[in-house]
Design a protein around this motif. Structure first.
Motif, PDB file in Angstrom:
ATOM      1  N   ARG A   5       0.494   0.946  15.952  1.00 37.93           N
ATOM      2  CA  ARG A   5      -1.013   1.555  15.545  1.00 37.93           C
ATOM      3  C   ARG A   5      -1.264   2.954  15.596  1.00 37.93           C
ATOM      4  O   ARG A   5      -1.657   3.647  14.860  1.00 37.93           O
ATOM      5  CB  ARG A   5      -2.031   0.917  16.251  1.00 37.93           C
ATOM      6  CG  ARG A   5      -2.141  -0.688  16.072  1.00 37.93           C
ATOM      7  CD  ARG A   5      -3.318  -1.212  17.025  1.00 37.93           C
ATOM      8  NE  ARG A   5      -3.824  -2.678  16.442  1.00 37.93           N
ATOM      9  CZ  ARG A   5      -4.314  -3.590  17.137  1.00 37.93           C
ATOM     10  NH1 ARG A   5      -4.273  -3.265  18.509  1.00 37.93           N
ATOM     11  NH2 ARG A   5      -4.528  -4.549  16.640  1.00 37.93           N
ATOM     12  N   ARG A   6      -0.606   3.693  16.628  1.00 40.57           N
ATOM     13  CA  ARG A   6      -0.620   4.904  16.900  1.00 40.57           C
ATOM     14  C   ARG A   6      -0.101   5.715  15.687  1.00 40.57           C
ATOM     15  O   ARG A   6      -0.281   6.711  15.218  1.00 40.57           O
ATOM     16  CB  ARG A   6      -0.200   5.353  18.317  1.00 40.57           C
ATOM     17  CG  ARG A   6      -0.166   7.036  18.495  1.00 40.57           C
ATOM     18  CD  ARG A   6      -0.016   7.278  19.919  1.00 40.57           C
ATOM     19  NE  ARG A   6       1.294   6.225  20.566  1.00 40.57           N
ATOM     20  CZ  ARG A   6       2.575   6.576  20.316  1.00 40.57           C
ATOM     21  NH1 ARG A   6       2.862   7.554  19.704  1.00 40.57           N
ATOM     22  NH2 ARG A   6       3.497   5.895  20.841  1.00 40.57           N
ATOM     23  N   LYS A   7       1.170   5.178  15.485  1.00 40.42           N
ATOM     24  CA  LYS A   7       1.960   5.895  14.560  1.00 40.42           C
ATOM     25  C   LYS A   7       1.703   5.797  13.082  1.00 40.42           C
ATOM     26  O   LYS A   7       1.884   6.718  12.209  1.00 40.42           O
ATOM     27  CB  LYS A   7       3.544   5.451  14.611  1.00 40.42           C
ATOM     28  CG  LYS A   7       4.250   5.842  15.838  1.00 40.42           C
ATOM     29  CD  LYS A   7       5.416   5.235  16.167  1.00 40.42           C
ATOM     30  CE  LYS A   7       6.254   5.616  17.457  1.00 40.42           C
ATOM     31  NZ  LYS A   7       7.644   5.139  17.757  1.00 40.42           N
ATOM     32  N   LEU A   8       1.224   4.546  12.767  1.00 38.14           N
ATOM     33  CA  LEU A   8       0.785   4.397  11.323  1.00 38.14           C
ATOM     34  C   LEU A   8      -0.642   5.146  11.246  1.00 38.14           C
ATOM     35  O   LEU A   8      -1.114   5.233   9.854  1.00 38.14           O
ATOM     36  CB  LEU A   8       0.427   2.778  11.167  1.00 38.14           C
ATOM     37  CG  LEU A   8       1.773   1.827  11.066  1.00 38.14           C
ATOM     38  CD1 LEU A   8       1.435   0.528  11.310  1.00 38.14           C
ATOM     39  CD2 LEU A   8       2.471   2.448   9.949  1.00 38.14           C
ATOM     40  N   GLY A   9      -1.587   5.046  11.892  1.00 38.46           N
ATOM     41  CA  GLY A   9      -2.980   5.531  11.948  1.00 38.46           C
ATOM     42  C   GLY A   9      -3.850   4.584  11.279  1.00 38.46           C
ATOM     43  O   GLY A   9      -3.421   3.349  11.152  1.00 38.46           O
ATOM     44  N   SER A  10      -4.803   4.803  10.958  1.00 33.43           N
ATOM     45  CA  SER A  10      -6.088   3.904  10.293  1.00 33.43           C
ATOM     46  C   SER A  10      -6.044   4.060   8.744  1.00 33.43           C
ATOM     47  O   SER A  10      -5.438   5.054   8.067  1.00 33.43           O
ATOM     48  CB  SER A  10      -7.343   4.041  10.891  1.00 33.43           C
ATOM     49  OG  SER A  10      -7.440   4.024  12.147  1.00 33.43           O
ATOM     50  N   HIS A  11      -6.420   2.945   7.897  1.00 36.48           N
ATOM     51  CA  HIS A  11      -6.771   3.028   6.657  1.00 36.48           C
ATOM     52  C   HIS A  11      -7.758   4.297   6.434  1.00 36.48           C
ATOM     53  O   HIS A  11      -8.561   4.545   7.419  1.00 36.48           O
ATOM     54  CB  HIS A  11      -7.322   1.908   6.279  1.00 36.48           C
ATOM     55  CG  HIS A  11      -6.288   0.747   5.927  1.00 36.48           C
ATOM     56  ND1 HIS A  11      -5.080   0.692   5.045  1.00 36.48           N
ATOM     57  CD2 HIS A  11      -6.291  -0.274   6.445  1.00 36.48           C
ATOM     58  CE1 HIS A  11      -4.459  -0.364   5.161  1.00 36.48           C
ATOM     59  NE2 HIS A  11      -4.967  -0.952   5.952  1.00 36.48           N
ATOM     60  N   PRO A  12      -7.770   4.756   5.293  1.00 34.14           N
ATOM     61  CA  PRO A  12      -8.694   5.934   4.895  1.00 34.14           C
ATOM     62  C   PRO A  12     -10.034   5.539   5.146  1.00 34.14           C
ATOM     63  O   PRO A  12     -11.166   6.392   5.696  1.00 34.14           O
ATOM     64  CB  PRO A  12      -8.665   6.117   3.466  1.00 34.14           C
ATOM     65  CG  PRO A  12      -6.928   5.828   2.975  1.00 34.14           C
ATOM     66  CD  PRO A  12      -7.076   4.452   4.030  1.00 34.14           C
TER      67      PRO A  12
ATOM     68  N   ARG B 227     -10.382   1.400   8.913  1.00 32.28           N
ATOM     69  CA  ARG B 227     -10.002   0.147   9.732  1.00 32.28           C
ATOM     70  C   ARG B 227      -8.573   0.370  10.010  1.00 32.28           C
ATOM     71  O   ARG B 227      -7.729   0.968   9.539  1.00 32.28           O
ATOM     72  CB  ARG B 227     -10.049  -0.825   8.323  1.00 32.28           C
ATOM     73  CG  ARG B 227     -11.453  -1.262   7.794  1.00 32.28           C
ATOM     74  CD  ARG B 227     -11.277  -2.541   6.696  1.00 32.28           C
ATOM     75  NE  ARG B 227     -10.449  -1.836   5.638  1.00 32.28           N
ATOM     76  CZ  ARG B 227      -9.391  -2.315   5.142  1.00 32.28           C
ATOM     77  NH1 ARG B 227      -8.713  -3.216   6.003  1.00 32.28           N
ATOM     78  NH2 ARG B 227      -8.903  -1.766   4.217  1.00 32.28           N
ATOM     79  N   SER B 228      -8.357  -0.496  11.072  1.00 33.69           N
ATOM     80  CA  SER B 228      -6.903  -0.519  11.781  1.00 33.69           C
ATOM     81  C   SER B 228      -5.955  -1.271  10.748  1.00 33.69           C
ATOM     82  O   SER B 228      -6.408  -2.153  10.169  1.00 33.69           O
ATOM     83  CB  SER B 228      -7.047  -1.452  12.980  1.00 33.69           C
ATOM     84  OG  SER B 228      -5.761  -1.474  13.609  1.00 33.69           O
ATOM     85  N   ARG B 229      -4.934  -0.684  10.636  1.00 36.47           N
ATOM     86  CA  ARG B 229      -3.889  -1.258   9.620  1.00 36.47           C
ATOM     87  C   ARG B 229      -3.441  -2.454  10.028  1.00 36.47           C
ATOM     88  O   ARG B 229      -3.193  -3.784   9.415  1.00 36.47           O
ATOM     89  CB  ARG B 229      -2.784  -0.273   9.474  1.00 36.47           C
ATOM     90  CG  ARG B 229      -3.187   0.832   8.705  1.00 36.47           C
ATOM     91  CD  ARG B 229      -2.042   1.807   8.524  1.00 36.47           C
ATOM     92  NE  ARG B 229      -2.319   3.030   7.655  1.00 36.47           N
ATOM     93  CZ  ARG B 229      -1.879   3.246   6.450  1.00 36.47           C
ATOM     94  NH1 ARG B 229      -1.415   2.310   5.770  1.00 36.47           N
ATOM     95  NH2 ARG B 229      -2.115   4.111   5.908  1.00 36.47           N
ATOM     96  N   ILE B 230      -2.990  -2.573  11.500  1.00 33.96           N
ATOM     97  CA  ILE B 230      -2.962  -3.864  12.154  1.00 33.96           C
ATOM     98  C   ILE B 230      -3.995  -4.636  12.921  1.00 33.96           C
ATOM     99  O   ILE B 230      -4.526  -4.056  13.832  1.00 33.96           O
ATOM    100  CB  ILE B 230      -1.547  -3.469  13.292  1.00 33.96           C
ATOM    101  CG1 ILE B 230      -0.473  -2.789  12.428  1.00 33.96           C
ATOM    102  CG2 ILE B 230      -1.155  -4.927  13.810  1.00 33.96           C
ATOM    103  CD1 ILE B 230       0.548  -2.610  13.151  1.00 33.96           C
TER     104      ILE B 230
ATOM    105  N   GLY C 286       0.838  -1.199   0.137  1.00 33.04           N
ATOM    106  CA  GLY C 286      -0.164   0.114   0.037  1.00 33.04           C
ATOM    107  C   GLY C 286       0.887   1.138   0.047  1.00 33.04           C
ATOM    108  O   GLY C 286       1.791   1.284  -0.823  1.00 33.04           O
ATOM    109  N   ASP C 287       0.507   2.027   0.907  1.00 33.25           N
ATOM    110  CA  ASP C 287       1.084   3.487   0.878  1.00 33.25           C
ATOM    111  C   ASP C 287       2.575   3.309   1.915  1.00 33.25           C
ATOM    112  O   ASP C 287       3.355   4.061   2.016  1.00 33.25           O
ATOM    113  CB  ASP C 287       0.447   4.580   1.593  1.00 33.25           C
ATOM    114  CG  ASP C 287      -0.034   4.367   2.959  1.00 33.25           C
ATOM    115  OD1 ASP C 287       0.173   3.206   3.520  1.00 33.25           O
ATOM    116  OD2 ASP C 287      -0.602   5.106   3.434  1.00 33.25           O
ATOM    117  N   LEU C 288       2.992   2.102   2.275  1.00 35.60           N
ATOM    118  CA  LEU C 288       4.389   1.841   3.354  1.00 35.60           C
ATOM    119  C   LEU C 288       5.267   1.296   2.345  1.00 35.60           C
ATOM    120  O   LEU C 288       5.012   0.387   1.568  1.00 35.60           O
ATOM    121  CB  LEU C 288       4.010   0.887   4.303  1.00 35.60           C
ATOM    122  CG  LEU C 288       2.904   1.349   5.293  1.00 35.60           C
ATOM    123  CD1 LEU C 288       2.838   0.317   6.398  1.00 35.60           C
ATOM    124  CD2 LEU C 288       3.115   2.659   5.990  1.00 35.60           C
TER     125      LEU C 288
END
Length: 218
Positions: free
Chosen positions: A194-201, A204-207, A126-128
């Protein structure tokens, strides 16, 4: 080593040097922060109680500019100290007084983890994008301020996106230790990620977590 107990620094320093480590000792918070920010060290041992600045303030300052592997020491050994240290970016934690042999083993594990990545691979999900040699990770072109432990966990998740990775494997391979029954260090690192990555647009949680089993990136 950042610790105001000079006698302890001498004792642990003798053990570390006998095991092949080179050691620099500083004895107050501001000097420790300056030494850590210099980038001249492969690992940092940081005491919780320091003159000038306490260990948590020093840790916060370190993590604003570098992700050098860091192990915290505390004479109090309280769970809240360990949780705060992990939340602020410590990679490992030992209560004082500690067995010098355990400190040596923990440092070796931290250093093994920091040098185990392939030198010519990158991961893109994705964007990572992650450079697996340096463990640096970018999100949409912006560098994420990850600790070594957070980066190693994220690397394992990105290597198998959408697939569940069990908690024990994550702890053994990313944190360098088996997961004990009351060990919350993995959960704390996941929470920080989770805090540093944030959520998907879409929110949804990324992890994602599968209760009692493990985590997946998706």
């Amino acid at each position: 080593m950042i610790d105001d107990d000079r006698e302890l620094c001498d004792l642990l320093g003798s053990w570390l040097e006998a095991e092949g480590f080179g050691l620099t000792s500083v004895h107050d918070g501001p000097a420790g922060l300056d030494a850590a920010r210099s980038g001249a060290h492969d690992a940092i041992v940081l005491d919780m109680m320091l003159p000038g600045m306490n260990g948590l303030e020093v840790l916060r300052g370190i993590r604003q500019s570098c992700n050098t592997p860091l192990l915290m020491l505390s004479a109090r050994g309280e769970p809240v100290d360990r949780i705060l240290g992990l939340e602020l970016g410590a990679d490992d934690y030992l209560a004082k007084p500690c067995d010098p042999r355990e400190l040596v083993a923990r440092l070796r594990a931290l250093l093994r983890r920091s040098t185990s990545a392939s030198e010519d691979q990158s991961l893109e999900v994705g964007d990572l994008r992650m450079d697996t040699a340096s463990l640096m990770c970018w999100q949409g072109g912006e560098l994420l301020p990850l600790t070594q432990s957070e980066a190693l966990i994220l690397r394992m998740l990105l290597e198998q996106p959408g697939q569940l990775i069990d908690r024990q494997s994550l702890s053994k391979e990313a944190l360098g230790k088996p997961l004990g029954p009351y060990d919350r260090s993995l959960d704390m690192h996941i929470s920080n990620l989770r805090r540093k990555l944030g959520s998907h647009p879409d929110g949804r949680s990324r992890i994602q977590s599968i209760r009692g089993r493990g985590y997946l990136y998706g």
